[in-house]
Design an enzyme around this catalytic site. Structure first.
Site, PDB file in Angstrom:
ATOM      1  N   ASP A   1       0.808  -1.220   0.000  1.00 11.91           N
ATOM      2  CA  ASP A   1       0.000   0.000   0.000  1.00 11.91           C
ATOM      3  C   ASP A   1       0.840   1.269   0.000  1.00 11.91           C
ATOM      4  O   ASP A   1       0.591   2.190  -0.787  1.00 11.91           O
ATOM      5  CB  ASP A   1      -0.945   0.010   1.208  1.00 11.91           C
ATOM      6  CG  ASP A   1      -2.098  -0.962   1.021  1.00 11.91           C
ATOM      7  OD1 ASP A   1      -2.289  -1.436  -0.116  1.00 11.91           O
ATOM      8  OD2 ASP A   1      -2.793  -1.245   2.011  1.00 11.91           O
TER       9      ASP A   1
ATOM     10  N   ARG B   1       0.655   4.919  16.272  1.00  5.91           N
ATOM     11  CA  ARG B   1       0.225   5.899  15.273  1.00  5.91           C
ATOM     12  C   ARG B   1       0.473   7.342  15.720  1.00  5.91           C
ATOM     13  O   ARG B   1       0.809   8.200  14.907  1.00  5.91           O
ATOM     14  CB  ARG B   1      -1.252   5.705  14.912  1.00  5.91           C
ATOM     15  CG  ARG B   1      -1.556   4.353  14.274  1.00  5.91           C
ATOM     16  CD  ARG B   1      -0.681   4.061  13.061  1.00  5.91           C
ATOM     17  NE  ARG B   1      -1.056   2.820  12.410  1.00  5.91           N
ATOM     18  CZ  ARG B   1      -0.269   1.747  12.322  1.00  5.91           C
ATOM     19  NH1 ARG B   1       0.950   1.768  12.841  1.00  5.91           N
ATOM     20  NH2 ARG B   1      -0.677   0.658  11.707  1.00  5.91           N
TER      21      ARG B   1
ATOM     22  N   ASP C   1      -6.783   3.210  11.723  1.00 12.48           N
ATOM     23  CA  ASP C   1      -5.495   3.887  11.588  1.00 12.48           C
ATOM     24  C   ASP C   1      -5.612   5.240  10.887  1.00 12.48           C
ATOM     25  O   ASP C   1      -4.932   6.190  11.243  1.00 12.48           O
ATOM     26  CB  ASP C   1      -4.481   2.975  10.890  1.00 12.48           C
ATOM     27  CG  ASP C   1      -4.026   1.844  11.804  1.00 12.48           C
ATOM     28  OD1 ASP C   1      -4.058   2.045  13.040  1.00 12.48           O
ATOM     29  OD2 ASP C   1      -3.652   0.766  11.311  1.00 12.48           O
TER      30      ASP C   1
ATOM     31  N   SER D   1      -2.933  -8.979   6.961  1.00  6.82           N
ATOM     32  CA  SER D   1      -2.459  -7.626   7.196  1.00  6.82           C
ATOM     33  C   SER D   1      -1.867  -7.622   8.594  1.00  6.82           C
ATOM     34  O   SER D   1      -2.560  -7.894   9.575  1.00  6.82           O
ATOM     35  CB  SER D   1      -3.627  -6.648   7.079  1.00  6.82           C
ATOM     36  OG  SER D   1      -3.251  -5.422   7.649  1.00  6.82           O
TER      37      SER D   1
END
Ligand code: ARG
Length: 400
Positions: free
Chosen positions: A14, A94, A123, A174
């Site tokens: 990604d 994050r 996220d 993932s």
């Protein structure tokens, strides 16, 4: 002058596609930023992958120590578990990654920041909200969300633009990994009834048939709510977490398989391995039971959920998190001492605890006669007043 954009870059499919897309479709010079929060082997060959995706510059930052001390440790002190189970592995990282994106964007005078999150997950909320909290004026570009690109489309885009799609980019799941643990989702795990396959999913924790028959007992030393030693040996935060992962992981401690509520309203099936977080939080909670005054302990328990929710929902850089941290820090003043923890057959169980500030008083607790300091006669009077309201009620209204 070409405009530039700072992209959170993991080297996966990604973010590689994002780097190419930002350059080709939007004309940005892409400054890729990889923040090392302990994702391990995922960082191998990051430069090669960044070059393949056509970035103008790659910045790799070692933030492992900072991640543990400034993000995991506050969560540990708060005993923060989302929906009672998840120690916030991805959620904690994050905030840190977002703050580094903003810092570098400012340093380089970049025009925007970017991330590779989809529109369905937590996220994106965490990145966007953290960036907004730190730099409300900085534009955010989210190519995958903007284009609605699915996995097969991302692979096709990569192939069209000569970005090598490797085994790492074509993973079955993932996976998000850092020093606090691993989060595994999608693939066969999307069926909530399907058992996680024995191979591939778990990496840090031993499977049932591999668990040692002998337990390991480890003494964890705490100072003001933070772990500082294992079996009497002082360690840095980073060393301690890494040691704990190995110790607890080999006994299969810290596997979590749960259905969780994402902020965007979707229920998702999540698998985590968090050996160190589980062991350390179990020990920390145990020591608090010894050292916190009753009302403080109860009140603190009532904010743990709120704290976890706030972190999960991307509000790390919020005034409420700061205020809750101030409260939690105040409660940790005397959370100093040791907990003996048994790691065995998938569980972490306290075997004993001691503290120079322990509020446990043998002369009050004892059932032996010799040192008993408790005034038994006070109990009868106390209970007479304690039970007065229900006694009056029973006399007037009771149907006995
Ligand atoms: N559900 C977890 C969370 O929201 C894990 C997300 C992991 N992210 C990933 N890209 N696998 O914190």
């Amino acid at each position: 002058m070409t405009k530039s954009c700072v992209l959170a870059f993991s080297g996966g499919l990604d973010t590689s596609v994002c780097a190419a897309w930002l350059r080709i479709e939007r004309g940005y010079d892409v400054i890729a930023v990889t923040v090392d929060v302990g994702q391990g082997r995922e960082l191998d060959g990051i430069k090669v992958r960044a070059d393949a995706a056509g970035v103008a510059d790659l910045v790799v930052l070692d933030a492992r120590q900072q991640f543990v001390t400034e993000f995991c440790w506050p969560a540990l002190k708060a005993n923060a578990l989302y929906e009672g189970r998840y120690p916030l592995v991805s959620a904690l990282s994050r905030g840190l990654i977002a703050s580094e994106l903003v810092r570098i964007a400012r340093e380089r005078g970049a025009d925007a920041v970017a991330h590779g999150c989809t529109g369905k997950g937590n996220d994106q909320v965490r990145f966007d909200t953290s960036i907004a909290s730190l730099a409300p004026d900085l534009p955010i570009v989210a190519p995958i969300r903007e284009t609605g690109m699915q996995r097969d489309e991302a692979i096709a885009y990569a192939k069209d633009h000569d970005i090598p799609v490797t085994a790492t980019t074509e993973k079955l799941y993932s996976i998000d990994e850092n020093l606090w643990g691993r989060a595994i989702e999608s693939g066969v795990l999307e069926d909530p009834w399907a058992q996680p396959p024995a191979k591939d999913v778990y990496e840090m924790t031993a499977a049932d048939h591999e668990l040692p028959d002998e337990p390991d007992d480890v003494v964890i030393g705490f100072e003001q709510g933070l772990p500082v030693s294992l079996d009497g040996e002082a360690m840095s935060a980073l060393e301690l977490v890494e040691h704990m992962h190995v110790l607890a992981g080999r006994h299969g401690v810290g596997r979590i398989d749960m259905i969780e509520n994402r902020l965007v309203g979707i229920k998702s099936r999540e698998v985590y391995e968090v050996p160190a977080a589980t062991a350390l939080m179990t020990a920390h909670d145990d020591l608090e039971r010894m050292t916190l005054e009753r009302d403080v302990a109860r009140f603190k328990r009532s904010i743990s959920d709120r704290y976890a929710e706030l972190v999960y929902n991307g509000l790390w850089f919020s005034p409420l998190r700061k205020a809750l941290d101030a409260f939690v820090d105040e409660t940790q003043t005397y959370v100093t001492g040791e907990v003996k923890l048994r790691l065995w057959k998938g569980s972490a169980q306290p075997l004993g605890r001691r503290s120079p500030y322990g509020l446990y008083d043998t002369s009050l607790a004892t059932y032996g006669s010799a040192d008993d300091a408790f005034r038994h006669e006070d109990a009868a009077g106390f209970i007479r007043l304690w039970s007065l309201p229900v006694r009056v009620w029973a006399e007037r209204q009771g149907d006995a």
